[in-house]
Scaffold this active site. Structure first.
Site: not given
Length: 230
Positions: A183, A16, A14
């Site tokens: 995240d 961000d 991922d």
């Protein structure tokens, strides 16, 4: 959902909250954007509440739709508080303004990505951000990734598995030989749906990532984790 361990041949990141620290990257940008969109301070507070953002601390609520969503998800959260603007117009503003963000790497990226590629791992990025701004933000690191896809790249968006499966095909590896590192629960759920292993990191707003095979403080711990588990 437990995944049977297999040799990791490819890592899909991922962007961000994973490659970049989420709050350091998007907190100040979001505060500036909301104040620019608002008519006054009260309106700015209303916009902030709509997207789960605290203007005083520049931090996001872990349940904010901005964290793992697409620009369209963020625009829909803001739409009711911006009655003079169409949804498409809000999306365009979010994408164009995102080109101004200054990414804050979660760890020094160049040595980490070089180490992973030196190990023979294929690397990709799958983000729910738009592809154009993502490429600009990755900038000098983009050459490490054989595949970079955003929500508008034609493969869909997480938590659907399709963008992860597209990454696996592009990297030339079976899904079970790939690991998704992210995240958010969108990352974990997309990985499971794609038949991939899932690894969580704590450089986004989430403090718990149920379903991840492991949760690391940041991606700098990835090489050690790979040594211990594969």
């Amino acid at each position: 959902m437990a995944m049977e361990a297999s040799m990791v041949k490819a890592v899909i990141f991922d962007k961000d909250g994973t490659l970049f620290d989420f709050t350091a990257t998007w907190g100040p940008w979001t505060a500036d954007l909301l104040r620019d969109l608002a008519d006054d301070a009260a309106h700015a507070d209303r916009l902030a509440r709509a997207v789960g953002f605290d203007l005083s601390t520049c931090r996001f609520d872990p349940a904010s739709p901005v964290i793992a969503g697409t620009p369209g998800d963020s625009a829909r959260a803001l739409e009711a508080a911006l009655p003079g603007m169409t949804l498409d117009a809000i999306v365009r503003i979010l994408i164009e303004r995102s080109r101004d963000v200054v990414p804050a790497p979660a760890v020094p990226l160049a040595p980490l990505l070089s180490e992973l590629t030196d190990r023979g791992l294929a690397l990709a990025v799958v983000t729910n951000d738009a592809e154009g701004p993502a490429l600009e933000q990755l900038d000098g690191h983009a050459h490490h990734f054989a595949f970079i896809a955003g929500c508008d790249s034609g493969h869909g968006a997480k938590p659907d598995p399709d963008p992860l499966l597209a990454a696996a095909r592009a990297l030339g590896h079976a899904a079970e030989d790939c690991i998704m590192v992210g995240d958010s629960l969108h990352d974990i759920r997309a990985a499971h749906a794609a038949g991939m292993r899932a690894l969580g990191v704590l450089t986004g707003p989430a403090t718990e990532l149920p379903g991840a095979e492991a949760v690391l403080p940041d991606i700098g711990h990835l090489p050690r984790w790979l040594d211990a588990t594969t």
